[in-house]
Design a protein around this motif. Structure first.
Motif, PDB file in Angstrom:
ATOM      1  N   THR A 141       4.799  10.409   8.139  1.00 15.00           N
ATOM      2  CA  THR A 141       3.825  10.636   7.080  1.00 15.00           C
ATOM      3  C   THR A 141       4.254   9.911   5.815  1.00 15.00           C
ATOM      4  OG1 THR A 141       3.400  12.825   7.998  1.00 15.00           O
ATOM      5  CG2 THR A 141       2.594  12.409   5.774  1.00 15.00           C
ATOM      6  N   LEU A 142       3.314   9.268   5.162  1.00 19.36           N
ATOM      7  CA  LEU A 142       3.589   8.625   3.890  1.00 19.36           C
ATOM      8  C   LEU A 142       3.746   9.684   2.796  1.00 19.36           C
ATOM      9  CD1 LEU A 142       1.001   5.718   4.135  1.00 19.36           C
ATOM     10  CD2 LEU A 142       3.496   5.453   4.111  1.00 19.36           C
ATOM     11  N   PRO A 143       4.516   9.389   1.754  1.00 20.90           N
ATOM     12  CA  PRO A 143       4.689  10.360   0.673  1.00 20.90           C
ATOM     13  C   PRO A 143       3.367  10.770   0.018  1.00 20.90           C
ATOM     14  CG  PRO A 143       6.288   8.591   0.487  1.00 20.90           C
ATOM     15  CD  PRO A 143       5.329   8.183   1.556  1.00 20.90           C
ATOM     16  N   ALA A 144       2.422   9.844  -0.013  1.00 18.11           N
ATOM     17  CA  ALA A 144       1.101  10.119  -0.581  1.00 18.11           C
ATOM     18  C   ALA A 144       0.096   9.211   0.113  1.00 18.11           C
ATOM     19  CB  ALA A 144       1.083   9.867  -2.089  1.00 18.11           C
ATOM     20  N   PRO A 145      -1.155   9.651   0.237  1.00 16.23           N
ATOM     21  CA  PRO A 145      -2.160   8.803   0.891  1.00 16.23           C
ATOM     22  C   PRO A 145      -2.355   7.482   0.151  1.00 16.23           C
ATOM     23  CG  PRO A 145      -2.956  11.058   0.636  1.00 16.23           C
ATOM     24  CD  PRO A 145      -1.702  10.950  -0.179  1.00 16.23           C
ATOM     25  N   VAL A 146      -2.583   6.420   0.917  1.00 18.46           N
ATOM     26  CA  VAL A 146      -2.902   5.108   0.355  1.00 18.46           C
ATOM     27  C   VAL A 146      -4.059   4.539   1.155  1.00 18.46           C
ATOM     28  CG1 VAL A 146      -0.532   4.643  -0.405  1.00 18.46           C
ATOM     29  CG2 VAL A 146      -1.261   3.914   1.889  1.00 18.46           C
ATOM     30  N   THR A 147      -4.671   3.492   0.653  1.00 19.00           N
ATOM     31  CA  THR A 147      -5.694   2.813   1.435  1.00 19.00           C
ATOM     32  C   THR A 147      -5.017   1.914   2.464  1.00 19.00           C
ATOM     33  OG1 THR A 147      -5.818   0.889  -0.023  1.00 19.00           O
ATOM     34  CG2 THR A 147      -7.246   2.784  -0.557  1.00 19.00           C
ATOM     35  N   LEU A 148      -5.777   1.530   3.476  1.00 18.61           N
ATOM     36  CA  LEU A 148      -5.226   0.614   4.472  1.00 18.61           C
ATOM     37  C   LEU A 148      -4.770  -0.677   3.803  1.00 18.61           C
ATOM     38  CD1 LEU A 148      -4.630  -0.243   7.372  1.00 18.61           C
ATOM     39  CD2 LEU A 148      -7.028  -0.975   7.565  1.00 18.61           C
ATOM     40  N   ALA A 149      -5.556  -1.184   2.856  1.00 21.27           N
ATOM     41  CA  ALA A 149      -5.178  -2.413   2.160  1.00 21.27           C
ATOM     42  C   ALA A 149      -3.839  -2.248   1.445  1.00 21.27           C
ATOM     43  CB  ALA A 149      -6.266  -2.811   1.165  1.00 21.27           C
ATOM     44  N   GLU A 150      -3.625  -1.085   0.832  1.00 19.38           N
ATOM     45  CA  GLU A 150      -2.359  -0.839   0.140  1.00 19.38           C
ATOM     46  C   GLU A 150      -1.207  -0.730   1.127  1.00 19.38           C
ATOM     47  OE1 GLU A 150      -3.965   1.609  -3.790  1.00 19.38           O
ATOM     48  OE2 GLU A 150      -3.642   2.679  -1.893  1.00 19.38           O
ATOM     49  N   PHE A 151      -1.460  -0.094   2.267  1.00 19.10           N
ATOM     50  CA  PHE A 151      -0.392   0.035   3.259  1.00 19.10           C
ATOM     51  C   PHE A 151      -0.019  -1.327   3.844  1.00 19.10           C
ATOM     52  CE2 PHE A 151       1.117   0.867   7.635  1.00 19.10           C
ATOM     53  CZ  PHE A 151       2.281   1.539   7.299  1.00 19.10           C
ATOM     54  N   VAL A 152      -1.013  -2.157   4.084  1.00 20.73           N
ATOM     55  CA  VAL A 152      -0.736  -3.512   4.574  1.00 20.73           C
ATOM     56  C   VAL A 152       0.088  -4.277   3.544  1.00 20.73           C
ATOM     57  CG1 VAL A 152      -1.792  -5.720   5.198  1.00 20.73           C
ATOM     58  CG2 VAL A 152      -2.742  -3.588   6.093  1.00 20.73           C
ATOM     59  N   GLY A 153      -0.227  -4.097   2.266  1.00 21.54           N
ATOM     60  CA  GLY A 153       0.552  -4.732   1.217  1.00 21.54           C
ATOM     61  C   GLY A 153       1.995  -4.254   1.216  1.00 21.54           C
ATOM     62  N   LEU A 154       2.192  -2.949   1.449  1.00 25.98           N
ATOM     63  CA  LEU A 154       3.551  -2.411   1.535  1.00 25.98           C
ATOM     64  C   LEU A 154       4.301  -3.037   2.699  1.00 25.98           C
ATOM     65  CD1 LEU A 154       5.826  -0.319   1.027  1.00 25.98           C
ATOM     66  CD2 LEU A 154       4.542   1.267   2.482  1.00 25.98           C
ATOM     67  N   ALA A 155       3.645  -3.100   3.860  1.00 30.14           N
ATOM     68  CA  ALA A 155       4.288  -3.684   5.033  1.00 30.14           C
ATOM     69  C   ALA A 155       4.675  -5.133   4.788  1.00 30.14           C
ATOM     70  CB  ALA A 155       3.364  -3.570   6.250  1.00 30.14           C
ATOM     71  N   ALA A 156       3.799  -5.877   4.142  1.00 31.61           N
ATOM     72  CA  ALA A 156       4.086  -7.279   3.853  1.00 31.61           C
ATOM     73  C   ALA A 156       5.254  -7.425   2.889  1.00 31.61           C
ATOM     74  CB  ALA A 156       2.842  -7.951   3.283  1.00 31.61           C
ATOM     75  N   ALA A 157       5.411  -6.439   1.993  1.00 30.89           N
ATOM     76  CA  ALA A 157       6.478  -6.507   0.998  1.00 30.89           C
ATOM     77  C   ALA A 157       7.850  -6.191   1.585  1.00 30.89           C
ATOM     78  CB  ALA A 157       6.175  -5.552  -0.151  1.00 30.89           C
ATOM     79  N   VAL A 158       7.898  -5.304   2.583  1.00 32.43           N
ATOM     80  CA  VAL A 158       9.197  -4.865   3.103  1.00 32.43           C
ATOM     81  C   VAL A 158       9.565  -5.482   4.445  1.00 32.43           C
ATOM     82  CG1 VAL A 158       9.035  -2.684   1.855  1.00 32.43           C
ATOM     83  CG2 VAL A 158       8.242  -2.790   4.230  1.00 32.43           C
ATOM     84  N   VAL A 173      -4.942   6.194   4.506  1.00 34.95           N
ATOM     85  CA  VAL A 173      -3.847   6.232   5.484  1.00 34.95           C
ATOM     86  C   VAL A 173      -2.801   7.231   5.007  1.00 34.95           C
ATOM     87  CG1 VAL A 173      -1.993   4.917   6.582  1.00 34.95           C
ATOM     88  CG2 VAL A 173      -4.226   3.845   6.198  1.00 34.95           C
ATOM     89  N   THR A 174      -2.531   8.226   5.846  1.00 34.11           N
ATOM     90  CA  THR A 174      -1.484   9.212   5.563  1.00 34.11           C
ATOM     91  C   THR A 174      -0.461   9.254   6.686  1.00 34.11           C
ATOM     92  OG1 THR A 174      -3.026  10.591   4.299  1.00 34.11           O
ATOM     93  CG2 THR A 174      -0.996  11.631   5.050  1.00 34.11           C
ATOM     94  N   THR A 175      -0.946   9.362   7.931  1.00 33.73           N
ATOM     95  CA  THR A 175      -0.040   9.399   9.076  1.00 33.73           C
ATOM     96  C   THR A 175      -0.025   8.036   9.751  1.00 33.73           C
ATOM     97  OG1 THR A 175      -1.807  10.210  10.526  1.00 33.73           O
ATOM     98  CG2 THR A 175      -0.382  11.852   9.480  1.00 33.73           C
ATOM     99  N   VAL A 176       1.171   7.589  10.099  1.00 38.96           N
ATOM    100  CA  VAL A 176       1.349   6.241  10.646  1.00 38.96           C
ATOM    101  C   VAL A 176       2.242   6.309  11.880  1.00 38.96           C
ATOM    102  CG1 VAL A 176       2.233   3.914  10.188  1.00 38.96           C
ATOM    103  CG2 VAL A 176       1.140   5.225   8.342  1.00 38.96           C
ATOM    104  N   ALA A 177       1.861   5.585  12.916  1.00 42.28           N
ATOM    105  CA  ALA A 177       2.716   5.387  14.080  1.00 42.28           C
ATOM    106  C   ALA A 177       3.306   3.986  14.001  1.00 42.28           C
ATOM    107  CB  ALA A 177       1.931   5.556  15.377  1.00 42.28           C
ATOM    108  N   VAL A 178       4.559   3.847  14.412  1.00 46.45           N
ATOM    109  CA  VAL A 178       5.203   2.535  14.434  1.00 46.45           C
ATOM    110  C   VAL A 178       5.937   2.365  15.758  1.00 46.45           C
ATOM    111  CG1 VAL A 178       5.506   2.501  11.925  1.00 46.45           C
ATOM    112  CG2 VAL A 178       7.370   3.331  13.378  1.00 46.45           C
ATOM    113  N   SER A 179       6.093   1.125  16.162  1.00 43.66           N
ATOM    114  CA  SER A 179       6.900   0.810  17.328  1.00 43.66           C
ATOM    115  C   SER A 179       7.513  -0.564  17.124  1.00 43.66           C
ATOM    116  CB  SER A 179       6.062   0.824  18.611  1.00 43.66           C
ATOM    117  OG  SER A 179       6.862   0.497  19.731  1.00 43.66           O
ATOM    118  N   GLY A 180       8.830  -0.629  17.097  1.00 42.43           N
ATOM    119  CA  GLY A 180       9.496  -1.919  16.999  1.00 42.43           C
ATOM    120  C   GLY A 180       9.281  -2.727  18.258  1.00 42.43           C
ATOM    121  N   GLY A 181       9.054  -4.031  18.104  1.00 40.88           N
ATOM    122  CA  GLY A 181       8.827  -4.885  19.257  1.00 40.88           C
ATOM    123  C   GLY A 181       7.397  -4.835  19.744  1.00 40.88           C
TER     124      GLY A 181
END
Length: 264
Positions: A141-158, A173-181
């Motif tokens: 879960t993200l610390p606070a809800p963001v828009t998809l555009a904002e989350f994509v910007g975060l991903a691009a930054a890190v 976007v509040t809950t996110v699933a991730v998978s490396g690879g």
């Protein structure tokens, strides 16, 4: 510390038995009695990272991707993998690999990716049948809800290497699933989990198309290398603390895609 001792330490943290049947992990190359004072960690064992290890005077390389995943009939120095093996032997560099056993570990590859994105209350996306605290992928879960555009910007930054996404940019976007690879195999898991977005690598055209047409969560696709690079920092910290060795984490981007352009 000797190579064999370091191997035992790594296999306590990432047991070989956790790897998929098709995978090839563990101790690959080197003299068990050779001393280890410096370890280079990389996503891939390729000519660039091996040269980096040799130049740095590393005694062992720890890599995520196996060098010898599929069978070969020769390691002649005229072949791609043969040249790598010969260079490592000449330089006195041992090789150890943790692949799918690192994926399902807790903490593992996807934990590091989730942490890089700031996700909290992390749990496996597809828990291991024998141990629910382990497994493939992570949900957080993200610390606070963001828009998809904002989350994509975060991903691009890190995460280096470029990001592409699908979905309404204004979607919360509040809950996110991730998978490396490569994460195609876990699209259905992301749907079942009811997350708002799923971030992974190597998404293919048709599975992604069908997923979105079925109302699945937004997709964020990053490079394979970028999705797995954060984990190396965790492994390096473990080796420094538990083995007392010097570590170097390679930032050589071994992605085959090196040129990115956007429409003008």
């Amino acid at each position: 510390m000797r190579v064999a001792e370091l191997v035992r330490l790594l296999e306590q943290r990432y047991p070989v038995s956790w790897a998929e049947d098709w995978d090839r992990v563990g101790f690959v190359l080197g003299e068990p009695d050779a001393p280890v004072t410096k370890v280079l960690l990389a996503v891939d064992c390729d000519p660039a990272t091996v040269e980096e290890a040799a130049t740095a005077g590393a005694d062992l390389m720890f890599t995520h991707h196996p060098l010898l995943l599929r069978g070969v009939s020769t390691l002649a120095p005229t072949t791609y993998k043969g040249r790598i093996v010969h260079r490592m032997i000449r330089s006195g560099i041992a090789l150890y690999t943790a692949h799918t056993n690192g994926d399902v570990a807790n903490p593992g590859v996807s934990d590091a990716l989730a942490a890089r994105l700031g996700l909290r209350d992390v749990r496996p996306l597809r828990p291991s049948p024998d141990e629910p605290s382990r497994g493939h992928g992570r949900i957080g879960t993200l610390p606070a809800p963001v828009t998809l555009a904002e989350f994509v910007g975060l991903a691009a930054a890190v995460l280096p290497g470029g990001v592409r996404a699908s979905g309404d940019p204004s979607t919360p976007v509040t809950t996110v699933a991730v998978s490396g690879g490569s994460g195609d195999a876990f699209l259905a898991d992301a749907v079942r989990a009811g997350v708002d977005a799923y971030l992974t690598a190597d998404l293919r055209h048709h599975p992604a198309q069908e997923h979105l047409a079925g109302g699945g969560p937004a997709l964020i696709d990053v490079t394979h290398w970028a999705s797995e690079r954060p984990w190396l920092d965790d492994v390096a910290a473990f080796l420094r603390t538990e083995a007392g060795v010097e570590t170097i984490v390679s930032d050589v981007d071994t992605s085959p895609w090196t040129l990115w352009r956007t429409p003008s």
